[in-house]
Design a protein around this motif. Structure first.
Motif, short mmCIF file in Angstrom:
data_model
loop_
_atom_site.label_atom_id
_atom_site.label_comp_id
_atom_site.label_asym_id
_atom_site.label_seq_id
_atom_site.Cartn_x
_atom_site.Cartn_y
_atom_site.Cartn_z
N ALA A 177 49.06 -60.09 77.31
CA ALA A 177 48.73 -61.07 78.34
C ALA A 177 47.84 -62.18 77.79
N GLY A 178 48.27 -63.42 78.01
CA GLY A 178 47.49 -64.58 77.61
C GLY A 178 47.75 -65.07 76.21
N ILE B 7 56.19 -54.80 73.94
CA ILE B 7 55.02 -54.35 74.69
C ILE B 7 55.13 -54.88 76.12
N ASP B 8 54.28 -54.39 77.00
CA ASP B 8 54.22 -54.87 78.37
C ASP B 8 53.49 -56.21 78.37
N ARG C 34 47.02 -56.39 78.18
CA ARG C 34 46.36 -56.98 77.03
C ARG C 34 46.02 -55.88 76.03
N TYR C 35 46.30 -56.14 74.77
CA TYR C 35 46.07 -55.19 73.71
C TYR C 35 45.32 -55.86 72.56
N PHE D 70 56.91 -56.38 59.67
CA PHE D 70 55.58 -55.78 59.75
C PHE D 70 55.64 -54.52 60.61
N ARG D 71 54.81 -53.55 60.27
CA ARG D 71 54.51 -52.45 61.17
C ARG D 71 53.13 -52.74 61.76
N VAL D 72 53.09 -52.83 63.08
CA VAL D 72 51.90 -53.30 63.79
C VAL D 72 51.27 -52.13 64.54
N TYR D 73 49.99 -51.86 64.30
CA TYR D 73 49.25 -50.81 64.98
C TYR D 73 48.34 -51.46 66.02
N TYR D 74 48.35 -50.91 67.24
CA TYR D 74 47.64 -51.58 68.33
C TYR D 74 46.97 -50.56 69.24
N THR D 75 46.11 -51.05 70.12
CA THR D 75 45.39 -50.20 71.05
C THR D 75 45.18 -50.93 72.38
N GLU D 76 45.12 -50.15 73.47
CA GLU D 76 44.76 -50.70 74.77
C GLU D 76 43.25 -50.71 74.97
N GLU D 77 42.52 -50.03 74.10
CA GLU D 77 41.05 -50.04 74.18
C GLU D 77 40.55 -51.27 73.44
N LEU D 78 40.31 -52.33 74.20
CA LEU D 78 40.00 -53.62 73.60
C LEU D 78 38.68 -53.58 72.85
#
Length: 340
Positions: free
Chosen positions: A121-122, A41-42, A46-47, A148-156
């Protein structure tokens, strides 16, 4: 690599995989192997992680625990050709515990809609991944690509998840079980002196329970002003069915007490059983998923000392100070706050 594991998580969200590099699983009864990997990830963004799907490719898998590191960790010199190393202990400078984990029987975990595991970030980009394998037949040549398969979002989401671990220390001082006994009860306490380090109330949304093969039942009692508000747990422990148990959310105040009750059955054993990391040893841990950013990460009770006279407590902000109190008042409280 995981073609037989089609994605089970939210189809509208991006995902990535992190997994072990395929090292040979040792032929010892219990082994602990670690690998270092980097989240794809970048790191400046923050995600929130919103679902975690285990991908287990190890027939002897016992558990997975992870640490996250801000900077690339300093690895030991004795690595396998795949870059893994033996790691009975997870401690590495600059790293802290993380909320990616697995134990036997656990399946995909969806976080509630208002909670996410912080990523990016952080929080650190480098992941230390520990696999505990139990190979009772000492089978050679098996390789491990679990992950693991990790599901994520930029919409905190509204809250970051964090955790409190309570229960019995995995040591012979805490757990010493005589054989041929069908009903052995031990308890420990996460007292208000430790919970006060959170600096305010926390909200519980999930609990993971962990015992080994002589476990019979486990409960967590939530006490306020001397009154038990609730008792949650598992009446009939099954080592092969350990998962993420969601509960109706409830608030824990800094002045509350959390008491863990652990029940064991050693009627099938001919030798004493002690607390320890091995599968034939015993544990009794309760991992409590919370939000509202608590200041504590560990609150582990030791129910026996050599003189059976004292508990000790050491909380965040006081370490390494140890404050002795009468046995009846306190459990050991080893606080180590971590985000995630």
């Amino acid at each position: 690599m995981f073609d037989d594991n089609p994605p089970l998580g939210p189809p509208d969200l991006p995902s990535f995989e992190v997994h072990l590099p395929g090292h040979v699983i040792p032929t010892s009864l219990d082994s602990f192997m670690c690998s270092n990997m980097t989240f794809p990830i970048d790191p400046a963004k923050r995600y929130h992680i919103v679902a975690v799907e285990p991908l287990i490719a190890n027939p002897f898998a016992h558990h997975i625990i992870t640490n996250v590191c801000v900077d690339p960790p300093r690895l030991p010199g004795d690595l396998t050709p795949e870059g893994s190393w033996e790691c009975p202990s997870m401690g590495l400078p600059g790293c802290s515990m993380y909320s990616l984990g697995w134990s036997v029987g656990q399946r995909i975990n969806y976080l509630p809609d208002h909670i996410g595991i912080p990523l990016g970030a952080g929080t650190g980009r480098h992941l230390i991944f520990q696999m505990h394998s139990n190979n009772p037949r000492q089978m050679p040549g098996e390789r491990d690509t679990s992950g693991f398969r990790v599901y994520y979002t930029e919409e905190l989401r509204e809250f970051d998840t964090a955790g409190i671990t309570t229960g019995l220390s995995a040591s012979s001082r805490a757990i010493s079980l005589p054989p041929q006994q069908p009903n052995i009860n031990l308890q420990s306490e996460c007292p208000e002196q430790c919970l006060a380090q959170a600096g305010g109330p926390v909200t519980v949304y999930q609990i993971n329970w962990h015992m080994h093969q002589t476990g019979k039942s486990v409960y967590l009692s939530h006490v306020r002003d001397g009154v038990e508000l609730r008792r949650l747990g598992i009446n009939h422990w099954d080592y092969n069915w350990q998962g993420n148990h969601k509960y109706e959310e409830f608030e824990v105040l800094p002045t509350d007490r959390l008491i863990t009750y652990c029940n064991f059955d050693t009627s099938g054993r001919t030798e004493p059983t002690y607390g320890g990391e091995g599968t034939q040893d015993e544990m009794c841990f309760v991992w409590i998923g919370v939000y509202a950013n608590p200041g504590i990460g560990f609150c582990v009770g030791i129910n026996q000392f050599e003189n059976d006279a004292f508990y000790q407590t050491a909380c965040q902000g006081q370490l390494p100070t140890l404050v002795a109190r009468p046995y009846s008042e306190l459990g050991i409280c080893e606080a180590n706050y971590f985000r995630g």
